[in-house]
Design an enzyme around this catalytic site. Structure first.
Site: not given
Length: 486
Positions: A189, A382
């Site tokens: 991320e 995710e």
């Protein structure tokens, strides 16, 4: 039912080293930035920004503190229980398992002259166990932790010094695990460096006169390091694939007013510019305008632009949990929360116990938009629902709410594949209960497997399959064709 998912689709689950491993001070491991984050009870928490921030004094106190509640130091003891956990993943039928490597387990201080052999051997054992069970490791090189000594000496990724140290670390991994690891990710991320600089980049932002400047500079250093890692992998193991990873929260306009549409577009662009750099190889014009308007000047070496241009990733991985809305007049709507940043609530959507708005169709929208923009393979690495699970009198966990969440999101992935999106795989987040990245709590559970531990670290650590465990096993066996909850 016939499946639309390819036969070689990579079904599995995802975790991070600092949220599961524990064993923070054995076998030569150094402290990481995750190890110095103290648990704060809900009643004492301020904003998420405050919770995720760090000061120099707090850092030094945490390093010396051996008695406080630092949940990521203990994790769920995967370090000693990995064989048991991997066997459970294999029982579900996982084809892939996403995990990360702890940088300070390999280089305890980040800039040590030689790597820690005990750390390397641990991951050898983990990868061998995964491969024995027919699971491909999908490995994140840096997942929300760096050696804490790199914060003390350099203020983390604010310093260009970390580029060389990261590339050396990556080279050690690529060389050691050649043939064992076919799928790599550089940074988890990566766009979260802008929102949470300490979490994403080990940067103590309070020291900096221009926080926005420092955050963007740290992100630039990560981009260059990521590109150089791509270059290094291709020199060492041409059969492996390496990707980038983005936190992708879809943002809708709150109304159809043109200014709301523009606001939503600009907020979506702030995430996508990171993948523009890593997939297309250059900074887009809109981010340069943003820098100009906010007094940001990125210091680049002459070779940086060519490094970015010449070392593009093979695939684009991303997390997706929720959507929010944006408005040119944000006071007119209620605030939403979740995934390290807020936004405005969408009146058409329901929310989780943590206020994260549940939007399966948004995943299809994101998949279509990103594939249309980049035309490279995508990987959902995710996605999941954090919830408080109740253990019934018979010991079972009836998490039908989680099954419903996953079923609807997998359904929309199938629709995106019908739309023509090239999707390699899906790894649900926190496939076994773990420590929360943002709040360091245990009660916010994501897993198919229940772990008996509370926020204070009390419990037997016994692993118990939830109802969703057997449901996901059926989903994988049918390659996504059977999503029924029966």
């Amino acid at each position: 039912m016939e499946t639309v998912f390819p036969k070689d689709f990579l079904w599995g689950g995802a975790v991070a080293a600092n949220q599961i491993e524990g064993a923070y001070n054995i076998d030569g491991k150094g402290l990481s930035t995750a190890d110095v984050v103290r648990y704060v009870p809900p009643a004492e928490r301020g904003s998420l920004d405050e919770l995720l921030g760090m000061s120099r004094s707090r850092l030094e106190e945490a390093i010396k503190d051996t008695k406080g509640n630092y949940p990521k130091r203990r994790g769920i003891d995967f370090y000693h229980r990995y064989k048991e956990d991997i066997a459970l993943f294999a029982e579900m039928g996982f084809k892939v398992f996403r995990l990360s490597i702890s940088w300070p387990r390999i280089f305890p201080n980040g800039d040590d002259s030689t790597p820690n052999e005990a750390g390397l051997e641990f991951y050898d054992r983990v990868f061998d166990e995964l491969l024995k069970h027919g699971m491909e490791p999908l490995v994140t090189i840096s997942h929300y932790e760096i050696p804490v000594e790199l914060v003390r000496r350099y203020n983390g990724w604010a310093s260009r010094e970390l580029i060389e140290l990261f590339v050396r670390y990556a080279e050690v991994l690529f060389t050691r695990y050649k043939g064992k690891v076919k799928y790599w990710l550089t940074f988890n991320e990566i766009n979260c460096t802008l929102k949470a600089p300490f979490l994403g980049a080990g940067v103590i932002i309070e020291e900096e006169p221009n926080p926005k400047q420092t955050a963007f500079q740290a992100l630039h250093h990560q981009f260059v390091a990521s590109a150089l890692a791509v270059q290094k992998l291709r020199q060492i193991d041409s059969n492996a694939k390496i990707g980038c990873m983005l936190a992708r929260k879809l943002i809708y306009p709150y109304t159809c007013h043109p200014l709301d549409v523009l606001q939503a577009q600009e907020e979506n662009q702030m995430a996508q510019f990171c993948t523009d750099v890593q997939v297309r190889g250059s900074y887009p014009s809109f981010i340069r305008r943003h820098w100009q308007e906010h007094g940001v000047t990125i210091e680049m070496h002459p070779e940086d632009e060519s490094i970015l241009k010449e070392n593009l990733v093979d695939y684009l991985a991303f997390s997706y949990y929720m959507s929010v809305t944006a408005s040119a007049n944000p006071a007119e709507a209620a605030q939403a929360s979740g995934n390290l940043s807020g936004g405005l609530a969408n009146p058409h959507l329901k929310s989780s116990e943590w206020g994260w708005q549940i939007d399966p169709v948004g995943l299809r929208i994101v998949l279509k938009e990103m594939y249309d923009r980049y035309q490279i393979p995508l990987f959902v690495v995710e996605n999941g629902l954090g919830a408080i699970d109740r253990v019934e009198d018979d010991g079972s966990i009836q998490d039908d709410y989680r099954i419903e969440y996953f079923a609807r999101h997998i359904e929309q992935m199938g629709e995106a594949i019908k739309d023509g999106v090239e999707l390699w795989g899906y790894t649900s987040w926190g496939c076994i209960d773990l420590i929360s990245a943002s709040t360091s709590e245990m009660r916010k559970r994501y897993g198919f497997i229940y772990v008996d531990q509370d926020d204070e670290g009390k419990g037997s650590l016994k692993r118990t399959p939830k109802k969703s465990f057997y449901w996901y096993k059926k989903v994988i066996a049918s390659c996504g064709a059977n999503l029924d909850n029966d």
